[in-house]
Structures are given as structure tokens and as C-alpha cells.
Design a protein around this motif. Structure first.
Motif, short mmCIF file in Angstrom:
data_model
loop_
_atom_site.label_atom_id
_atom_site.label_comp_id
_atom_site.label_asym_id
_atom_site.label_seq_id
_atom_site.Cartn_x
_atom_site.Cartn_y
_atom_site.Cartn_z
N PRO A 117 0.82 -1.16 -0.03
CA PRO A 117 0.08 -0.04 -0.05
C PRO A 117 0.95 1.26 0.06
O PRO A 117 1.84 1.31 0.90
CB PRO A 117 -0.83 -0.21 1.25
N GLY A 118 0.43 2.20 -0.92
CA GLY A 118 1.10 3.49 -0.99
C GLY A 118 2.26 3.41 -1.80
O GLY A 118 3.13 4.62 -1.78
N ALA A 119 2.80 2.53 -2.29
CA ALA A 119 4.01 2.41 -2.99
C ALA A 119 3.70 2.53 -4.51
O ALA A 119 2.48 2.31 -4.88
CB ALA A 119 4.68 0.94 -3.00
N PRO A 120 4.87 3.15 -5.34
CA PRO A 120 4.21 3.35 -6.59
C PRO A 120 4.21 2.36 -7.45
O PRO A 120 5.06 1.21 -7.13
CB PRO A 120 5.73 4.18 -7.31
N PRO A 121 3.05 2.26 -8.27
CA PRO A 121 2.87 0.98 -8.84
C PRO A 121 3.34 0.66 -10.16
O PRO A 121 3.34 -0.53 -10.91
CB PRO A 121 1.16 1.03 -9.13
N PHE A 122 4.16 1.77 -10.69
CA PHE A 122 5.06 1.46 -12.21
C PHE A 122 6.31 1.78 -11.82
O PHE A 122 6.90 2.24 -13.17
CB PHE A 122 4.39 2.46 -13.08
N GLY A 123 7.05 1.66 -10.78
CA GLY A 123 8.43 1.83 -10.65
C GLY A 123 9.14 1.38 -9.22
O GLY A 123 8.21 1.18 -8.29
N THR A 124 10.05 1.01 -9.26
CA THR A 124 10.87 0.78 -8.02
C THR A 124 12.38 0.78 -8.05
O THR A 124 12.97 0.81 -9.22
CB THR A 124 10.68 -0.94 -7.90
N LYS A 125 13.12 1.12 -7.00
CA LYS A 125 14.46 1.39 -6.94
C LYS A 125 15.23 -0.22 -6.63
O LYS A 125 16.05 -0.11 -6.74
CB LYS A 125 14.65 2.31 -6.05
N GLU A 126 14.26 -0.94 -6.23
CA GLU A 126 14.78 -2.25 -5.93
C GLU A 126 15.58 -2.94 -7.16
O GLU A 126 15.04 -2.53 -8.41
CB GLU A 126 13.97 -3.25 -5.34
N GLU A 127 16.55 -3.66 -6.92
CA GLU A 127 17.26 -4.30 -8.20
C GLU A 127 16.56 -5.11 -8.69
O GLU A 127 16.50 -5.52 -10.04
CB GLU A 127 18.56 -5.08 -7.55
N ASP A 128 15.32 -5.80 -7.91
CA ASP A 128 14.69 -6.71 -8.66
C ASP A 128 13.73 -6.10 -9.96
O ASP A 128 13.26 -6.95 -10.79
CB ASP A 128 13.26 -7.21 -7.64
N GLY A 129 13.30 -5.08 -10.03
CA GLY A 129 12.81 -4.40 -11.05
C GLY A 129 11.44 -4.41 -11.29
O GLY A 129 10.67 -4.08 -12.26
N VAL A 130 10.68 -5.14 -10.20
CA VAL A 130 9.19 -5.39 -10.47
C VAL A 130 8.53 -4.95 -9.49
O VAL A 130 8.81 -5.06 -8.06
CB VAL A 130 9.05 -7.09 -10.32
N PRO A 131 7.74 -3.62 -9.67
CA PRO A 131 7.18 -3.13 -8.64
C PRO A 131 5.68 -3.95 -8.29
O PRO A 131 5.45 -4.70 -8.91
CB PRO A 131 6.50 -1.69 -9.34
N GLU A 176 -6.17 3.08 -3.89
CA GLU A 176 -4.73 3.30 -4.33
C GLU A 176 -4.96 4.78 -5.59
O GLU A 176 -4.08 5.16 -5.87
CB GLU A 176 -3.99 2.50 -4.99
N LYS A 177 -6.14 4.87 -5.96
CA LYS A 177 -6.43 5.83 -7.03
C LYS A 177 -5.54 5.76 -8.05
O LYS A 177 -4.75 6.57 -8.48
CB LYS A 177 -6.36 7.34 -6.24
N LEU A 178 -5.44 4.56 -8.66
CA LEU A 178 -4.58 4.14 -9.81
C LEU A 178 -4.87 4.94 -11.17
O LEU A 178 -5.73 5.35 -11.50
CB LEU A 178 -4.88 2.62 -10.14
N LEU A 179 -3.72 5.25 -11.63
CA LEU A 179 -3.65 5.99 -12.62
C LEU A 179 -2.80 5.02 -13.75
O LEU A 179 -1.39 4.94 -13.70
CB LEU A 179 -2.94 7.20 -12.73
N ILE A 180 -3.60 4.31 -14.82
CA ILE A 180 -2.84 3.35 -15.63
C ILE A 180 -3.25 3.85 -17.02
O ILE A 180 -4.28 4.20 -17.47
CB ILE A 180 -3.52 1.94 -15.37
N THR A 181 -2.02 3.84 -17.90
CA THR A 181 -2.10 4.45 -19.20
C THR A 181 -0.98 3.63 -20.13
O THR A 181 0.02 3.22 -19.66
CB THR A 181 -1.98 5.78 -19.40
N GLY A 182 -1.46 3.44 -21.09
CA GLY A 182 -0.54 2.97 -22.15
C GLY A 182 0.54 4.15 -22.84
O GLY A 182 1.47 3.49 -23.48
N SER A 183 0.15 5.13 -22.46
CA SER A 183 1.54 6.19 -22.82
C SER A 183 2.51 6.06 -21.79
O SER A 183 2.49 5.31 -20.68
CB SER A 183 1.01 7.65 -22.47
N TRP A 238 4.38 6.77 -10.95
CA TRP A 238 3.12 6.71 -10.27
C TRP A 238 1.96 6.66 -11.46
O TRP A 238 0.74 6.71 -11.43
CB TRP A 238 2.76 8.22 -9.77
N GLY A 239 2.32 6.51 -12.82
CA GLY A 239 1.48 6.17 -13.84
C GLY A 239 1.20 7.73 -14.44
O GLY A 239 0.47 7.49 -15.42
#
Lengths: 250, 380
Positions: free
Chosen positions: B205-219, B228-235, B240-241
Motif C-alpha cells: 500500500p502506498g508504493a508507486p505501482p509503476f516503478g521501483t528502486k529495487e534491483e529486482d525491477g518488479v514494482p 490507491e487511486k490508480l492511474l494506468i495508461t499505455g502512454s 505513479w502512472g
């Protein structure tokens, strides 16, 4: 937009994408007013939009879950989300090109299945975002960037199309009828099943300019003069009905 | 969240299933919550079985108006929190390509089973082919990275369907099960164990859904309705989207991460089997149904004392490039039999320094073991 509706807007998104005089900004406000009057919880709402000017009405502006999808496929995306989480209040907001041209098949199938969602189609009679090309709702004879001799084809009557496909609530209003539009959107949101609002909106920059319809204010006045109710339309001859837009619940 | 062991949906034991039925049971075992599809030979039987089985499980099944609507509804379903799957064959796979790009770019977990048939176009609609391997990799526009698996038996259609769901959830990426008509319509025995190991998408919860600083690379991935008021776009978007299409560094960074999150985990993803490779002078690299013929052929030739080995790719994308580079440095020739005009052979050529000999057959029939034996006898 009045301050009390600001809570519905995503913080930090300052600039809108609308051209000067675009009617879709009016529609954006009317949708939020309807939501506000119904006291809907934005955390339980999902806004799905496609590609085109009207797809920007909810995304990124509405402070809720928003899914800005592929061109034409909004209703399909919305169907999957609703099937998995029926508690979501799903509203699809997109343009006429998105919903009726490329997405026409999904529109009629959404209505046929009577998926529980509200679809608002901002109809500006052309492809605004790509520079004003003809689309399935462009009036016959209208000039666009791809019909320089005038549109040779008839437009869709979207409301009749969607009604025939099985939608349970269908209404058409122009953005020049704000109170009626808000009432219509509220009713659509309260309807269980597939509800459809065709929102007629002026596009001064792409459509108005080419058809010499004057300034944005002139286009709004013109819309006001052309909108009539079904009852009034019934009393008119075919000749008198030319150019008129029948509005109300259909 | 993360890894968990659950009991199998089917009682443990032996079953006699078609490949299509095994896919449906694999989806059940993986706790797929939404399946949408459109009837198409040779994938239809999976849909038919799921329409019954999902009713029993109270999972959502939709037969949509076309394949575009099918995959798009799966993306919506995935974001609503369900594990989602669609099933198709070549023509439907072609229709789905735009949405595949959207799923990749929005990092939407999704399983797509392509029961491949002989193409192009309607082709030999009821016959086998393996012509969609490159389409799986490159079919949508732009640069992207996906995972594609290649099962060779009914058992593997069951196991790899479960694996596909795990990989999709783990890496937030569309995963393709590249079945073939020959395995989809094959009936054979398969075993169901008592438990399945599953992976469920991570939420934070509260973490950005489209980015991560972790080495793993999977948010982490929230769902609609989580607040979470998601902002999802193909752009092109930031973490944060938020749409950011005029920022070169954001686009480059996003594409880089979407590649790296797969490529950096190649070892975790890539599966293969090898047979008789230790002393082999010639290697056969194969996948899918053709690997059954190839292994049979090589086993016969081994009895004649011919030093031939087999590498069977269970994962096609990401490609096992290092492994093939290694094999290419040890053998003098690599033969690649496949039911297309050399799609994987071309890829093998990129990495193997030895002679690479493609054997492509596209007549709608499986490659017979004797055909492969004949090819190999000419070489050894």
C-alpha cells in the motif's frame, strides 16, 4: 470548476488538454457534479477511457482508479474489471470515434450483455485529437480533413443503436443543457445494467472552423437552438426536423 | 502474497486428458480468477472445459465478441485483482497483438495460451504448426520483453500453465504458453500432485505501482478498489502512472527496466532438458511437439553409436542464449527441426559459433522421427 469539486481532481495535474472553447471541459464538470450530488465514493469507482480527446476527461484528472486504455476497447477492459469485482461502480467515458467507430462492436455487445456500467459518449462529430477527420457521427455533407467535398455518408444515431442493442437507460443531452445532463448522468449511474449517455459537445477548433460555425460561443448558441425534445419533434415535419437534435431520455 | 503452497484442485492421481483440457485444469490449479476467449480451433476445448469448471469454482468466465475484447477484458480483470487468462490460436493471436503491448507497458500479469496451428492467415486451420514463435516475441509494436514457454506433452501443458501464472504474477508480464495443435488435441496420461506451488502478485500500500528502486525491477501491484487511486495508461509514464511522453530519459528508463526485469532473471525463468549432450558431436535443438520426434530419433541413432545429443527448450523467450553459445562451442553442428521456416534456428545462429542447420517443415503435419533420423544420418 468550483472549489468544492476540487476534491475529485487528482492533485498535481494542473493543465488540461482541451482546446479553447471545447465542450468536453463542460462535460467533465457536469459528470463530477452528478457524482457529487449522488455522494458516490470515488474509491469505489473505476473510470475507463480509450483514446481521443474525451478519453482525457477522467484520466488523469479524476482522483479515483482510472484506466486509460487502447483505442476503441474501453468497454471490453471495463467488462473484465466489473466481472471480477462487481462492487466497482464502473463508468466508461470516451469519444464518438473511440466508442462508435473503432469500438462500435464492443459498444453494442456491452449493451446486449447488459453489463452493469455507465457509458458516457462525448460526441463532437469528428476525430478532434488527430486534427478533425470524418467519423461515424459526422453529419452528412460536413467538411472535415478527410471529406473536403462534404461527408458523403450518413451518421450513426448512437442512442437508437445502443437502445436497439439492449441498453436499459439511454439519453442524449448537449453540454448546453447542464441541468438536464446532470439529471441524466445521475439516473444513468443509478440504473442497474447498461446505461448510455450521448453528450453532444462542440468542437470549435477542428469541426467548427472547417464548417464555418463561428466562435465557440456561436457554436453553443447554435446547439441551444437545435436541441428539441422528443415530444416537440413529434409535431414537426421531416423538413422542419432537419438539423435538429432530439434530446432527453430515449 | 508471494509464494504459497495450496492443495491441487483436482484430487491427486493419474488422469487421461487432452492438452486443451490440461490447460484448463492448470488454470484451475493456479487459481485463475478470470478467463475470456473466443472460439477458435484448436483452442476451443479449453474454453469449453473452463466454462464448466469455472462455474463450479465461482470464477468468472466470459466468451467475448472477439479476441481483442477477450484480451482487453483480461487486462481489466487482472487490474481488478484476478489472475487472468485468454486462450487462442494464430488468427486470434494476431488480433491480440496491440493489447499485448499494452499489457507489457502497463505491467499487467496475464497468461495467454496460443494453441498454434498452420498459418499464415486461415492456413490449415485444423493442422499443426509452430509459426507464432517470432510473433510472440515481436508481434506488437515497439521494443518489449515477454516470457514464452513451449510444452511438449499433456503433462507439461498442465504444469507449464501453472508455471505461466506464477511467472506472470512474479514479473508482472504477459506470459505465453506456446502450445501446438498436436499437443492441444493429444490425449495422454498426466499426473496431478497433492500440492501446487503458486506465486501471487505482491501488494504494498502506498508504493508507486509503476516503478521501483529495487534491483529486482518488479514494482508491487495494487488492484482497483484498494483506494490507491490508480492511474494506468499505455502512454509513457512515471512511477505513479503519470503520463510523461516528452521526457526522453523517462521513456528510455522505463523500456530499460521492462527489459531488465526479465533478462536479469533469465536463470530463474529459463528451463530446459538435455539428453546425451556430454559427448555429442552433433546437437539437436528443439522444442514443443517436435522435441518428441527429435528425442526418439536421437535415441535410435545412439543405439547405432552415433554421438548426437538433444537440447529441449522449455522456455523460448527469454532465449537461452548463453546455454546455446556454450553448446555451440562444444559440437560441430547443430540441427534445429521445427514446424516453421526456421524461426528458432535463426535465433540459434545468433549465438552458436558452429554450423547451424535448420530443418523447417510447414505442411501441417508433425515432423516424423524418421525424417529427423534421415537428416541426422546425412550429417553423422
Amino acid at each position: 470548476m468550483v472549489r468544492e469539486l476540487e476534491k475529485y481532481l487528482r492533485p498535481g495535474i494542473g493543465v488540461t488538454t482541451y482546446c479553447p472553447g471545447c465542450g468536453e471541459a463542460i462535460l467533465q464538470g457536469l459528470i463530477l457534479r452528478a457524482i457529487d450530488e449522488l455522494k458516490l465514493n470515488m474509491d469505489e469507482m473505476l473510470f475507463v477511457s480509450g483514446i481521443g480527446c474525451a478519453a482525457w476527461i477522467p484520466s488523469p484528472y479524476f482522483y479515483a482508479d482510472t484506466l486509460h486504455t487502447l483505442h476503441g476497447r474501453t468497454i471490453a477492459f471495463a467488462t473484465g474489471a466489473k466481472m471480477v469485482n462487481p462492487k466497482l461502480k464502473v463508468m466508461v467515458i470516451s469519444g464518438d470515434g473511440d466508442l462508435a467507430d473503432i469500438g462500435g462492436n464492443h459498444l453494442i455487445h456491452g449493451a446486449r450483455r447488459n453489463m452493469d456500467m455507465t457509458v458516457i459518449c462525448a460526441n463532437n462529430q469528428n476525430y478532434g485529437m488527430t486534427g478533425g477527420q470524418v467519423c461515424a457521427t459526422t453529419p452528412e455533407g460536413a467538411l472535415t480533413m478527410t471529406t473536403h467535398q462534404g461527408n458523403p455518408f450518413r451518421p450513426f444515431d448512437l442512442c437508437r443503436l445502443v437502445k436497439a442493442a439492449g441498453a436499459v437507460y439511454v439519453a442524449r443531452y448537449a453540454v448546453t443543457q447542464p441541468m438536464a445532463m446532470i439529471r441524466g448522468i445521475k439516473k444513468a449511474l443509478q440504473t442497474k445494467g447498461f446505461s448510455f449517455i450521448e453528450a453532444i459537445t462542440p468542437c470549435p477548433v477542428q469541426f467548427g472552423r472547417r464548417n464555418k460555425l463561428g466562435k465557440p460561443a456561436d457554436m453553443l448558441k447554435d446547439l441551444m437552438s437545435r436541441c428539441i425534445s422528443e415530444e416537440k419533434a413529434a409535431a414537426l415535419s421531416a423538413e422542419e426536423l432537419k438539423g435538429k437534435i432530439i434530446t432527453g431520455e430515449l | 502474497m508471494g509464494r504459497q503452497k495450496l492443495s491441487s484442485v483436482l484430487p491427486p492421481g493419474s488422469y487421461y486428458f487432452s492438452g486443451d483440457e490440461a490447460v484448463a485444469e492448470g488454470a484451475m490449479a493456479a487459481r485463475c480468477g478470470y478467463c475470456a476467449g473466443y472460439p477458435i480451433t484448436p483452442a476451443t476445448e479449453t474454453l469449453e472445459r473452463l466454462s464448466i469448471r469455472f462455474g463450479e469454482m465461482r470464477a468468472a468466465f466470459m466468451q467475448m465478441e472477439d479476441e481483442i475484447a477477450s484480451i482487453c477484458s483480461c487486462i481489466g480483470a487482472s487490474w481488478a485483482g484476478a489472475k487472468a487468462m485468454t486462450i487462442t490460436s494464430g488468427p486470434g493471436f494476431s488480433l491480440m497483438q496491440e493489447a499485448i503491448g499494452y499489457a507489457v507497458f502497463t505491467e499487467t500479469p496475464l497468461v495467454l495460451v496460443d494453441a498454434q496451428r498452420s498459418g499464415p492467415s486461415t492456413g490449415q486451420a485444423t493442422r499443426v504448426g509452430s509459426g507464432d514463435i517470432m510473433q510472440a516475441k515481436w508481434g506488437s509494436h515497439g521494443d518489449y520483453m515477454i516470457i514464452a514457454l513451449s510444452p511438449w506433452s499433456v503433462q507439461e501443458l498442465y504444469d507449464q500453465t501453472i508455471n505461466a501464472f506464477n511467472l506472470a504474477e512474479r514479473f508482472r508480464v504477459p506470459v505465453f504458453v506456446m502450445a501446438e495443435e498436436a499437443t492441444a488435441h493429444l490425449h495422454e496420461r498426466m499426473e496431478v500432485g497433492a500440492e501446487v506451488e503458486l506465486f501471487n502478485r505482491e501488494k504494498k500500500p502506498g508504493a508507486p505501482p509503476f516503478g521501483t528502486k529495487e534491483e529486482d525491477g518488479v514494482p508491487p501491484m495494487p488492484a482497483f478498489g484498494d483506494g490507491e487511486k490508480l492511474l494506468i495508461t499505455g502512454s509513457t509514464h512515471d512511477e505513479w502512472g503519470v503520463r510523461k511522453i516528452t521526457h526522453p530519459e523517462i521513456h528510455q528508463g522505463l523500456i530499460n527496466r521492462l527489459h531488465k526485469k526479465i533478462l536479469n532473471h533469465s536463470q530463474e525463468i529459463i528451463q530446459y532438458d538435455n539428453y546425451y549432450l556430454d559427448d555429442a558431436e552433433v546437437a539437436v535443438i528443439c522444442y514443443g511437439f517436435t522435441a518428441r520426434s527429435a528425442l526418439f530419433a536421437v535415441e535410435q541413432l545412439r543405439e547405432e553409436g552415433k554421438k548426437i545429443g538433444v537440447l529441449r527448450l522449455k522456455t523460448l523467450w527469454p532465449f537461452a542464449s548463453e546455454l546455446i553459445q556454450d553448446i555451440g562451442s562444444k559440437v560441430s553442428k547443430i540441427v534445429v527441426p521445427e514446424m516453421n521456416m526456421g524461426q528458432v534456428a535463426g535465433e540459434v545462429k545468433k549465438y552458436a559459433r558452429c554450423d547451424v542447420i535448420p530443418y523447417g517443415q510447414v505442411n501441417g503435419e508433425i515432423i516424423h522421427p524418421h525424417t529427423i533420423m534421415e537428416q541426422l544420418r546425412r550429417l553423422v
